[in-house]
Design an enzyme around this catalytic site. Structure first.
Site, short mmCIF file in Angstrom:
data_model
loop_
_atom_site.label_atom_id
_atom_site.label_comp_id
_atom_site.label_asym_id
_atom_site.label_seq_id
_atom_site.Cartn_x
_atom_site.Cartn_y
_atom_site.Cartn_z
N SER A 17 -4.73 -38.13 56.64
CA SER A 17 -5.99 -38.69 56.15
C SER A 17 -5.78 -39.93 55.28
O SER A 17 -6.73 -40.69 55.04
CB SER A 17 -6.76 -37.64 55.36
OG SER A 17 -6.01 -37.18 54.25
N SER A 135 10.74 -35.47 53.54
CA SER A 135 11.17 -34.90 52.27
C SER A 135 11.08 -35.98 51.21
O SER A 135 10.07 -36.69 51.11
CB SER A 135 12.60 -34.35 52.40
OG SER A 135 13.06 -33.79 51.21
N TYR A 149 8.18 -29.36 41.92
CA TYR A 149 8.17 -30.28 43.06
C TYR A 149 9.57 -30.43 43.63
O TYR A 149 9.77 -30.32 44.86
CB TYR A 149 7.62 -31.64 42.64
CG TYR A 149 7.72 -32.68 43.73
CD1 TYR A 149 6.99 -32.56 44.91
CD2 TYR A 149 8.56 -33.78 43.59
CE1 TYR A 149 7.09 -33.51 45.91
CE2 TYR A 149 8.66 -34.74 44.58
CZ TYR A 149 7.93 -34.59 45.75
OH TYR A 149 8.03 -35.53 46.74
N LYS A 153 11.18 -29.45 47.48
CA LYS A 153 11.89 -30.38 48.35
C LYS A 153 13.34 -29.94 48.60
O LYS A 153 13.87 -30.13 49.69
CB LYS A 153 11.84 -31.79 47.77
CG LYS A 153 10.46 -32.42 47.79
CD LYS A 153 9.89 -32.50 49.21
CE LYS A 153 8.55 -33.20 49.26
NZ LYS A 153 8.00 -33.27 50.63
#
Length: 277
Positions: A17, A135, A149, A153
């Protein structure tokens, strides 16, 4: 879906999007691939010429199955999956609410894995396929106030390595793209989550320093243009013999090399970088 070359592969891009996902989907559509762009805000994907908009919520397995079924019905089996969707939950490990930490993994890891599992079977039956996991350099080393976060990853990097070995006998390639900082709205949203979690407590000074560093580096030479990263993602998705990892951004390989220094030395470098004690 007019003007799409039926001889090209079917590609599913998540997070299409806006940002990297939208640019990558549009780039591949312009090259003649049959492209589906998946996102929660699929009405924004509909604005991309030549891209089939698909509704997708990575935290909902029924949405994942419905999205892939829609792509299969319109464009045929997914031959290339680009797992781009994700977000950054920032804040101290102590202060970040665990429900938000869990959502970080639900989207960046478990949702991605559920979608990937859904397309592996048809790829394996066909004897070919490509999975590109977007990634980050954050999957190679960690930094203060980004633990959840980074953890997501790190997990994605490990899953990618395992899948690469598991799927090779079936003709399915797995590649990882590791961008450094990118000029998108992502960092602004991540820093807002940082300030919401840690902007007013015992980590407030650290949060201000980290947020200030990230905002000041938005136009720094190490920060890549989103179009540059999208072209690398497209390359990973389409070249005949993909590399296992594509690092993007000035100094990205140097940053990874420095992270292999002794831990306390790297910690000290990180503190100096962010301007924290």
């Amino acid at each position: 879906m007019n003007n799409i070359n039926s001889n090209q592969k079917t590609v599913l891009v998540t997070g299409a999007s806006s940002g990297l996902g939208a640019l990558t989907a549009q780039l591949l559509a312009e090259r003649g691939y049959r492209v589906a762009g998946a996102a929660r805000r699929s009405h924004l994907v509909a604005e991309l010429p030549g891209v089939l908009p698909v509704q997708l919520d990575l935290s909902d397995e029924s949405s994942i199955d419905a999205a892939v079924s829609a792509v299969e019905a319109e464009l045929g089996p997914v031959e290339v999956l680009i797992n781009n969707a994700g977000y950054g939950e920032f804040g101290s490990v102590e202060e970040t609410p665990l429900d938000r930490a869990r959502r970080q993994f639900d989207v960046n890891v478990f949702g991605l894995a559920a979608l990937t599992r859904r397309v592996i079977g048809p790829m394996r039956d066909a004897g070919r396929g490509r999975i590109v996991n977007v990634s980050s350099l954050a999957g190679e080393f960690s930094s203060p106030l980004g633990g959840w976060y980074h953890a997501s990853k790190f997990a994605l990097e490990a899953l990618s390595d395992s899948m690469r070995a598991e799927l090779r006998p079936f003709g399915i390639d797995v590649a990882v793209v590791q961008p450094g900082p990118v000029r998108t709205a992502w960092h602004g949203e991540a820093m807002r989550s940082l300030e919401a979690s840690s902007g007013g407590g015992p980590y407030a000074d650290m949060a201000a320093a980290v947020a200030g560093y990230h905002r000041a580096s938005a136009d720094a030479p190490i920060t890549s243009d989103a179009g540059t990263v999208a072209r690398v993602i497209a390359r990973a998705a389409t070249e005949d013999r993909p590399r296992t990892r594509y690092r993007v951004g000035r100094g990205s390989s140097t940053a990874v090399a420095l992270s292999r220094l002794p831990d306390r030395m790297f910690d000290a470098m990180t503190r100096r970088q962010f301007g924290i004690p």
